[in-house]
Enzyme design. Structure first.
Site, PDB file in Angstrom:
ATOM      1  N   GLU A 143       0.981  -0.659   0.098  1.00 44.56           N
ATOM      2  CA  GLU A 143       0.274  -0.031  -0.423  1.00 44.56           C
ATOM      3  C   GLU A 143       1.100   1.549   0.039  1.00 44.56           C
ATOM      4  O   GLU A 143       0.782   2.285   0.806  1.00 44.56           O
ATOM      5  CB  GLU A 143      -0.910   0.035   0.945  1.00 44.56           C
ATOM      6  N   GLU A 299      -6.989  -7.908  -0.936  1.00 45.74           N
ATOM      7  CA  GLU A 299      -7.497  -7.506   0.284  1.00 45.74           C
ATOM      8  C   GLU A 299      -8.502  -6.711   0.388  1.00 45.74           C
ATOM      9  O   GLU A 299      -9.080  -6.366  -0.835  1.00 45.74           O
ATOM     10  CB  GLU A 299      -6.072  -6.753   1.194  1.00 45.74           C
TER      11      GLU A 299
END
Length: 629
Positions: A143, A299
C-alpha cells in the site's frame, strides 16, 4: 484456477499453530497466501543480521500443504533499529512535524538510507527463495503512500529540485510553467525552490501540482527498485504491489505499466447503501488499468474492519456477494486481510478468515463456502469483461481540481461516482480510460470535470465525437492545461466546436458563507425544459453557438440559460443533475448509441466470458429470470 487466500502472518503466532493453519487452509480451499508483508523486524532483527530460519519453515510447510506463496519484500514497515540509528529516514509533514516510529510506513520515500536498506533486504529474499517451489509471485512493499504519500523534509526538497531540473531543464522554463511573475515568485536558481510547505496563504498552483507528480514518482521509484531486484532473480514470476482503489496519492495509470498484474485492497463500508456501486466502480478501474487484463483482489475484510467510527460487520452473504462481484468484473484472485485474526497490535479488532471465536462461526463457514464456490469457477480464469462505455479519469485533474485557489471546492471522485452510479443501476459495465487513450472501441465516453487537460487530450476527445462516438462532457472540463495555465477564450479548447458551446463565466452554487460549507442543505437550482429536475454544486453562463438546448436554469441570474445541451452526438452538462435526471440523460445517450440497459433493482448483472453473474445486494428475497440471456 481462481487464487483464494489472504495475508498470512505466522510470526504473530507460536510455531505449533502453523500446522493447524495449513490444515485449515486446505479445508477452506486456500491456494495462495501473502507472506512477510510486515516481517522486516523478524527477518533483520539487527542491522545486517538476518534470520530466515522461521520463514524457511513457513514456506516449506505451505508447500507441503499445497498452498502457493505471494512473497513480500517486507519493506513496508521499517524496524525500530532503523529509525533509531537513522532518524533522518522519518518523514516530515507539510507543517514541519517529523513523524515518529511506533506505527508503520514511517519512512521518507526519497530517503537514500531507506532505499539502500530496503534494496538489501529484497536482494536477500530474492537470493534465498528464488527457487522455492511454493513461490508463485512477488509482493513489493505494501500500500505505497497509504499513510505517507508526501514528505517535506530536506532530503525530499533536494530530490524535488532534482526532479524539477530534469523536467524543465532551466529555471526560466520552470518560471514560465509556474507563472512566477505573479506574487513576485520568480526563481533565480533551482536551489531556491522548496516543497510546498505551510505558507501564509495560497501556494503556487503549478508548484502544488508538480509536487503531487513528484511525490507519486518517488513512491514509484521505490517500487521499481525492488521489482528490478526480484525480477532479476526470478524473471518468469509475476511481480505486483497492492493498490488501494481510487487512491489520490499515486497515479495508478503510471503504476499499472510497472506491475505484471494489478492487485487491489478494497474495504467498502457494509453499512453504506452505496457501497456495492462504489465497490463495482473500483473493480472496473482495476480491470481498466491494464486494458482489461484480469486482476487480483489482494485484500478485503471477511467481516468488520477496525478504523471507522463504528465498524459494521458484513451481513450474512455480503462477503460472498462482494467477492463474486470482483470476479464478475475481472478478478482472477480473491484474498483477504488477514488469515488469522490478531490477538495483539493495532488491528486486533480487524476481522480475519479464522476469527477470534474460531471455526464454529458464521465467518468461517462463509469462508469455506466461498472457497468451494470459487473452485467451481476455475474455467473463468483469464477471461475478460467487455465494456461499451468508458469514463475518463485522470490523476492530474484530481490533484488540480481539489487545490484551494479554484472556483469551488469540488470532489473529483464524487463527481465521477455521480456519473458511474446510474450506469451501475442500469447494469451497464464501464471501463476507465485516460483522456489521450484510443477511444475507438467505445460507443459512449463520459468526461467528468477533466479540469487539467492538455491540448492533445482535448483534441482526442473532440476527434472521438467528430468521428461518431457519443461524448458527454461536464462542467469544469478543459479549464487549465498541464502547467495549470488557463485554457483561454471560453475554456474547453477544441471541444468548443464539437459541443457547440463556450463558457463565459462560472457561477458555482455557493452557500452564504463558504467557511461553513458542509452545514445545512446544499444549494440547488431548478432545471427546466426537455430534461427537467434539479442541479447541484454548479452552474455557469454557457454561450451556445451550435447546439440544441435540452435544459435551462430555472432561477437566479442564469434563469433561461443553457444547462444541458446537445450537438449531434455530443452533450455538455453545466451542472450536476440530480440522480434521477442524470439517469434520464444517460438513458438518452445510451439509447442513441444503441447500448442496452438492464435495470434490475438491487440485482447487479455482469457478463464475463460465458458466465453471467447475478448478484443481489438487497436484503429481501428476489426472483431472477435470466432465460432471455
Amino acid at each position: 484456477m481462481i487464487w483464494y487466500g489472504g495475508d498470512y502472518n505466522p510470526e504473530q503466532w507460536p510455531e505449533e499453530v502453523w500446522a493447524e493453519d495449513a490444515r485449515l487452509m486446505q479445508e477452506a480451499g486456500v491456494n495462495l497466501v501473502s507472506v512477510g508483508i510486515f516481517s522486516w523486524a523478524m527477518l533483520e532483527p539487527r542491522e545486517g543480521e538476518f534470520d530466515f530460519g522461521w520463514l524457511d519453515r513457513v514456506m516449506d510447510g505451505l508447500h507441503a500443504a499445497g498452498v502457493r506463496v505471494d512473497l513480500a519484500t517486507a519493506t513496508a514497515s521499517p524496524p525500530p533499529w532503523l529509525t533509531h540509528r537513522y532518524p533522518e529516514v522519518l518523514p516530515v509533514t507539510k507543517d514541519g512535524v517529523r513523524l515518529s516510529a511506533g506505527s508503520r510506513q514511517q519512512y521518507c520515500p526519497s530517503s537514500p538510507v531507506y532505499r539502500r536498506l530496503a534494496a538489501r533486504l529484497a536482494s536477500k529474499l530474492a537470493e534465498r527463495y528464488a527457487d522455492h517451489p511454493a513461490l508463485a509471485m512477488w509482493h513489493i512493499n505494501n500500500e505505497y503512500g497509504c499513510h505517507v504519500s508526501h514528505c517535506y523534509c530536506e532530503t525530499s526538497a533536494d530530490a524535488f529540485r532534482a526532479w524539477l531540473e530534469a523536467r524543465y531543464g532551466t529555471v526560466d522554463a520552470l518560471n514560465a510553467a509556474w507563472g512566477t511573475a505573479f506574487w513576485s515568485q520568480r526563481y533565480a536558481e533551482f536551489a531556491e525552490v522548496q516543497p510546498p510547505r505551510a505558507t501564509p496563504t495560497f501556494t503556487n498552483p503549478g508548484q502544488l501540482l508538480d509536487f503531487d507528480r513528484f511525490s507519486a514518482d518517488q513512491l514509484l521509484e521505490l517500487y521499481r527498485a525492488e521489482a528490478a531486484i526480484v525480477r532479476a532473480a526470478t524473471p518468469s514470476l509475476p511481480v505486483t504491489t497492492n493498490f488501494m482503489g481510487f487512491f489520490k496519492g499515486a497515479d495508478y495509470w503510471a503504476w499499472a505499466q510497472e506491475v505484471d498484474v494489478v492487485s487491489d485492497d478494497s474495504y467498502p463500508d457494509p453499512a453504506d447503501p452505496v457501497s456495492p456501486a462504489y465497490a463495482a466502480m473500483t473493480r472496473d478501474l482495476m480491470r481498466s488499468l491494464r486494458h482489461g487484463q484480469p486482476w487480483i483482489l489482494m485484500e478485503q475484510a471477511p467481516s468488520a474492519v477496525n478504523w471507522r467510527a463504528r465498524n459494521a460487520p458484513k451481513a450474512p452473504g455480503q462477503m460472498a456477494a462482494w467477492s463474486k462481484q470482483a470476479v464478475a468484473r475481472g478478478a482472477d484472485g480473491i484474498l483477504f486481510f488477514q488469515w488469522r485474526q490478531s490477538v495483539a497490535g493495532a488491528e486486533k479488532f480487524h476481522s480475519g478468515m479464522v476469527p477470534h471465536a474460531g471455526t464454529d462461526t458464521r465467518v468461517w463457514r462463509e469462508i469455506t463456502e466461498l472457497g468451494a464456490d470459487l473452485a467451481g469457477l476455475a474455467e473463468i480464469e483469464g477471461s475478460r469483461v467487455e465494456a461499451r462505455v468508458a469514463i475518463v479519469f485522470e490523476w492530474d485533474s484530481w490533484w488540480s481540481l481539489e487545490q484551494e485557489a479554484v472556483p469551488a471546492r469540488l470532489s473529483y471522485l464524487e463527481h465521477a461516482f455521480a456519473w458511474y452510479t446510474p450506469l451501475f443501476e442500469r447494469n451497464v459495465v464501464a471501463d476507465f480510460v485516460r483522456a489521450d487513450a484510443d477511444l475507438s472501441g467505445y460507443d459512449v465516453v463520459i468526461v467528468p470535470s477533466l479540469f487539467c487537460a492538455s491540448e492533445a487530450s482535448l483534441d482526442n476527445l473532440a476527434a472521438y465525437a467528430d468521428g461518431g462516438g457519443h461524448l458527454v462532457v461536464t462542467f469544469q472540463t478543459g479549464i487549465v492545461d498541464e502547467a495549470m495555465h488557463i485554457t483561454s477564450d471560453g475554456y474547453l479548447g477544441s471541444l468548443q466546436a464539437t459541443l457547440g458551446v463556450r463558457v463565459e463565466e462560472f457561477a458555482p452554487l455557493a452557500p452564504p458563507d463558504l467557511r461553513r460549507e458542509g452545514t445545512g442543505t446544499p444549494p440547488t437550482v431548478a432545471l427546466e425544459g426537455e430534461l427537467a429536475g434539479t442541479g447541484t454544486l454548479w452552474s455557469e453562463h454557457v454561450r451556445v453557438s451550435d447546439a440544441d438546448v435540452l435544459s435551462v436554469f430555472g432561477s437566479g441570474d442564469l434563469a433561461g440559460g443553457a444547462a444541458i445541451t446537445r450537438r449531434l452526438n455530443a452533450w455538455y452538462v453545466a451542472t450536476l443533475p440530480d440522480r434521477t435526471l442524470t439517469g434520464e440523460l444517460l438513458d438518452d445517450v445510451l439509447a442513441s448509441a444503441d447500448v442496452a440497459t438492464d435495470p434490475a433493482g438491487t440485482v447487479e448483472r455482469v457478463q464475463r466470458g460465458r458466465y453471467r453473474f447475478a448478484i443481489d445486494h438487497g436484503s429481501q428475497t428476489v426472483s431472477i429470470d435470466d432465460r432471455a440471456n
